[in-house]
Write an enzyme that holds these catalytic residues in place. Sequence first.
Site, PDB file in Angstrom:
ATOM      1  N   LYS A   1     -57.435  42.837  17.776  1.00 51.18           N
ATOM      2  CA  LYS A   1     -57.920  44.216  17.785  1.00 51.18           C
ATOM      3  C   LYS A   1     -57.432  45.006  18.993  1.00 51.18           C
ATOM      4  CE  LYS A   1     -62.112  43.790  14.990  1.00 51.18           C
ATOM      5  NZ  LYS A   1     -61.865  42.505  14.383  1.00 51.18           N
TER       6      LYS A   1
ATOM      7  N   GLU B   1     -66.182  48.079  23.399  1.00 55.64           N
ATOM      8  CA  GLU B   1     -66.024  49.448  22.919  1.00 55.64           C
ATOM      9  C   GLU B   1     -67.308  50.237  23.124  1.00 55.64           C
ATOM     10  OE1 GLU B   1     -62.849  49.174  19.229  1.00 55.64           O
ATOM     11  OE2 GLU B   1     -64.979  49.407  18.805  1.00 55.64           O
TER      12      GLU B   1
ATOM     13  N   HIS C   1     -73.767  43.910  10.315  1.00 51.76           N
ATOM     14  CA  HIS C   1     -72.400  44.421  10.407  1.00 51.76           C
ATOM     15  C   HIS C   1     -71.553  44.036   9.195  1.00 51.76           C
ATOM     16  CE1 HIS C   1     -73.206  45.710  14.491  1.00 51.76           C
ATOM     17  NE2 HIS C   1     -73.557  44.495  14.819  1.00 51.76           N
TER      18      HIS C   1
ATOM     19  N   ARG D   1     -54.664  43.148   3.875  1.00 50.02           N
ATOM     20  CA  ARG D   1     -54.936  42.420   2.632  1.00 50.02           C
ATOM     21  C   ARG D   1     -55.703  43.341   1.698  1.00 50.02           C
ATOM     22  NH1 ARG D   1     -60.341  41.801   3.373  1.00 50.02           N
ATOM     23  NH2 ARG D   1     -61.084  41.384   5.484  1.00 50.02           N
TER      24      ARG D   1
END
Length: 573
Positions: free
Chosen positions: A116, A200, A235, A297
Amino acid sequence: MFDKVLIANRGEIARRIIRTCKRLGVRTVAVFSEADRHAPFVREADEAVLIGPAAVADSYLRGDRMIAAALNHNAQAIHPGYGFLSENAEFAEACTAAGLVFIGPTPSAIRAMALKGAAKALMSAAGVPVTPGYHGDDQSPDGLQTEAARIGYPVLIKAVAGGGGKGMRRVDQAADFADALVSAQREGQNAFGDPKVLIEKYIEIPRHIEIQLFADTHGNVVHLFERDCSLQRRHQKVVEEAPAPHLPEGLRQKMGQAAVKAALAIGYVGAGTVEFIVDVSGGIGSAPFYFMEMNTRLQVEHPVTEEITGTDLVEWQLRVACGEPLPKNQDDLAILGHAIEVRLYAEDPENDFLPATGKLERLEFPKTARIESAVEQGDAVSVFYDPMIAKIVVHGNDRAHAIAKLREALIHTGVQGLTTNLGFLRRVVSDTDFAAGEIDTGFIGRHIDTLTLPWPDAEPDAAAVRADPTSPWNDINGFWLNLPPRAHLHLDRGDADHAGTVSGDIHAPMPGKLIDVFVKPGDAVEKGQKLLILGAMKIEHTIKAPKAGTVTAVHASASDQVADKALLVEIRD
């Protein structure tokens, strides 16, 4: 077109791929573990190969066995589905080296988006907006906590190789950072083989909106509009819809263009999804959006995109992998009506969505909805794989029509034999805020008390049983079908007002592996104190003390495999 394709996956996505291949005249080879020997997808494929025992590390993650099976059965290509090996660059390279076509993006594109932090740096350089945060190499606890303080709480700790909510922790204050970091790193290591994390800024009122991309080998890239995946628990997505409610056309175009930029920046080929966080704290009209990640994907929620665009994305994958140009260009694509998908899970919404296992004594779906399911009536939901039973998808002329169809479909869905989230889903789609499109990722948390109420007329026979004072449904120990009594689960809900009746015997809520044990005999504990962490069904479950007392016995250690309902800890007043 290919003559034969091996599907390196299982369950509902394997059935989905088989369905398209049959329509196109492509023969299929299924692979299966011992646990899936009698699964529907094994019967539906033209050929099937046993590749190992139930554990995914010894079966569905064995790329060498997948390639050997493909070669032995004269397949020309391998479709990885989603999950497992679908975003494994080494597997994609091994397929090519063996003379097989990997139906997915190039290894370089997979690698570009795999971590990420690196992906966000790449996207920022390409002009795609990214969330403020820290994506650097310093992984020391002190360094990461310093960065969290610089960013400002609340923050999200995220595994750099993560996905599906795994390795992700929200932290609201500095005092909670150290424990959350250890948990996220451990989950990242266990799920992805990489403990590295990034930090973040946590967006207080976010919507999770993603763009479906497709690219071919001729330089063409299109987006097939957006999906709103804001309704999540732990999540992980539970309701998805397309198009996103109330999204202005100008913002839709900006997000689509940003997603195309992302694909062009890495030379992308095939199906992909760019996920954005949209900050709606100031309203949706001029909301800023930030790149979150790119999934290289097909996505679980791809059916809603197919429904509003009239496309078969698996067919597009096969054609692009054969070297054909995209079937449509951007001007050929338009949004047709509205589609919603809900995920029916074997889990208990009243108990922090704890996954459940057991046999599906009854499983019925209405003919008015599109059903994507891994199982049939009489099958079992096992501890080895994801507890999703089915995706229920509807399409309507507009959002109100789609919601009405979904309500009707869920009323005519029947499941017996194990605990599910069916009543929860019925309440979600009946909620007035949901109907108004007033949604964000905090929706389920804000409405949890009403969404987890029993569905009043779902099972009249069960209601009659609950009215019987001698019934176990009215027993004060919190009896729950196919799970140990709730007083024994000891998560976060159920029995604060009955401290005198709460047992101090803590049992495993399901089979799993103990990741950590935090107490020993003789320890004094407070109510709500963390006792153990159990890993099961791809999720970490924190088990807490149901009451204050003294630990008199601990019956298991970290790394132990424990059986369902096994006695783990004893606490006495």
